[in-house]
Design an enzyme around this catalytic site. Sequence first.
Site, PDB file in Angstrom:
ATOM      1  N   HIS A 156      15.485   8.602  15.826  1.00 50.91           N
ATOM      2  CA  HIS A 156      15.859   9.330  14.599  1.00 50.91           C
ATOM      3  C   HIS A 156      16.181   8.381  13.452  1.00 50.91           C
ATOM      4  O   HIS A 156      16.969   8.717  12.573  1.00 50.91           O
ATOM      5  CB  HIS A 156      17.050  10.272  14.835  1.00 50.91           C
ATOM      6  CG  HIS A 156      16.947  11.074  16.087  1.00 50.91           C
ATOM      7  ND1 HIS A 156      16.349  12.307  16.155  1.00 50.91           N
ATOM      8  CD2 HIS A 156      17.339  10.787  17.364  1.00 50.91           C
ATOM      9  CE1 HIS A 156      16.392  12.757  17.406  1.00 50.91           C
ATOM     10  NE2 HIS A 156      16.975  11.851  18.158  1.00 50.91           N
ATOM     11  N   SER A 277       6.083  -6.319  -9.890  1.00 52.17           N
ATOM     12  CA  SER A 277       6.077  -5.159 -10.784  1.00 52.17           C
ATOM     13  C   SER A 277       5.775  -5.639 -12.194  1.00 52.17           C
ATOM     14  O   SER A 277       6.165  -6.747 -12.573  1.00 52.17           O
ATOM     15  CB  SER A 277       7.439  -4.480 -10.739  1.00 52.17           C
ATOM     16  OG  SER A 277       7.665  -3.758 -11.933  1.00 52.17           O
ATOM     17  N   LYS A 283      11.138  -7.600  -8.766  1.00 48.90           N
ATOM     18  CA  LYS A 283      10.526  -6.879  -7.654  1.00 48.90           C
ATOM     19  C   LYS A 283       9.529  -7.720  -6.846  1.00 48.90           C
ATOM     20  O   LYS A 283       8.772  -8.494  -7.382  1.00 48.90           O
ATOM     21  CB  LYS A 283       9.793  -5.638  -8.170  1.00 48.90           C
ATOM     22  CG  LYS A 283      10.687  -4.517  -8.649  1.00 48.90           C
ATOM     23  CD  LYS A 283      11.585  -3.954  -7.564  1.00 48.90           C
ATOM     24  CE  LYS A 283      10.852  -3.090  -6.572  1.00 48.90           C
ATOM     25  NZ  LYS A 283      10.434  -1.802  -7.132  1.00 48.90           N
ATOM     26  N   GLU A 290       1.918  -0.565   2.124  1.00 46.69           N
ATOM     27  CA  GLU A 290       1.868   0.804   1.585  1.00 46.69           C
ATOM     28  C   GLU A 290       0.424   1.291   1.466  1.00 46.69           C
ATOM     29  O   GLU A 290       0.116   2.445   1.756  1.00 46.69           O
ATOM     30  CB  GLU A 290       2.536   0.855   0.212  1.00 46.69           C
ATOM     31  CG  GLU A 290       4.045   0.659   0.275  1.00 46.69           C
ATOM     32  CD  GLU A 290       4.632   0.434  -1.113  1.00 46.69           C
ATOM     33  OE1 GLU A 290       4.607   1.369  -1.921  1.00 46.69           O
ATOM     34  OE2 GLU A 290       5.102  -0.683  -1.388  1.00 46.69           O
TER      35      GLU A 290
END
Length: 465
Positions: A156, A277, A283, A290
């Site tokens: 979980h 970024s 960043k 992804e």
Amino acid sequence: MKKLWGGRFTKGTDKVVEDFHSSISFDQRLYRHDIRGSIAHARMLGRQGIIFPEEADTIISGLTAVLADIEAGSVEFDVGAEDIHMNIEKLLTERIGDVGRKLHTARSRNDQVALDIRMYLKEEIYVTAGLLAGLEETLLKLAERHAGTVMPGYTHLQRAQPVTFGHHLMAYFQMFVRDMARLKDCLERANVMPLGSGALAGTTFDLDRDAVAAELGFARITENSLDGVSDRDFAIEFCAAASIIMMHLSRFCEEIILWSSAEFKFIELDDAYSTGSSIMPQKKNPDVAELIRGKTGRVYGDLMALLTVMKSLPLAYNKDMQEDKEALFDAIDTIKGSLLVFTPMVETMRLNEQAMAQAARGGFTNATEVADYLAKKGVPFRNAHEIVGKLVLDCINKGKSLEDLALEEYREASPIIEADIYDAINIEKCVAARNVPGGPAPAVVADSIKRGWEWLEDIKKNFRF
Ligand code: ARG
């Protein structure tokens, strides 16, 4: 332009139709396989006396020259010639004259295209399996290095029990072992030679199908001409196998994304496999992971497209089936592209072993061990569970971990507990004690890694890449 099939027509195809049904823009990637298949077919026709042997020779050298022209980039394919099969036949006839028009004896584009896709897919299965083997090798090496690197295991997404990074990696290893078996299985079904099925009902010519199969490296020939031209199961199977591989990659990617967040800090991706970024200078984003996660959706889409194209198609060939190629090609390109970048990304990521161990320590991942400790001293496990649950609550209230509790506090919960409790809840020892076969104990993982190397050797030998 006069079509190769134009005999019974009195009028040309409408330009809109021509553009609509032409597949040359995407099936041109089959040119090598198409030519190889045609060479084998022509040789067999010559050997069987269906065409003169000299004619077969002329056709074969013509096809070889066409191949060289295509590879040299000196060929422009013609949309009017519809697909790769007719484009090549046209190029051949332009080159060697009318004898080129004999190549299509005892053959249809229906069995020809079925042959080409199978040849192409077989090659790509080897490439995909090779990339997958490379990933497995990387996982084994990393797991070897990290058989003792403690981290929390999750259920979980809540810290559950301690495991090791090596054990975690070997879980993925097992997934890819199954994926490899699926690829092999798919190869077996692709490895069947359909030429001789004709348009749908075979041919009256005395073909030697086995010789063609042997020349082209197929294990056997298709059994039924209707099935031979209309079967695309092998393409669907590949997309299914590719979908499952992508699903596995996406799970791993999701973890990599989580682990590289400041909240986890378990890993840091190498600069070469991350991006920045355009507005936030601080960043460093796990875009590659992804993107693989995102591309998983594409491959599922390819599988769904193929299943849907084939659904309810009456026997035998239907033009719907021309839609098989783009989906299959996309699945192949996507899986190869993903594996190609995933492996070095994992290989080069840096581990924050301290953060991993600390996360394993602070979050009561050893609570089961306290319950097991009591159970081993005769307390029924359900009672032990209750006792430890209260202890944990006590810890939470006091802002302590189980390691921080004094012996008196333990003994208040249960007088059976003695000083050896600290040994029992030591995270490294907890992991080492989970030495059931399949468990995370470093010794057990080391065994599993050893079997993993043997598997890899074996796969390399009998997959021949
Ligand atoms: N381009 C076609 C395809 O990919 C080749 C087979 C065409 N056959 C036909 N009967 N129209 O399916």
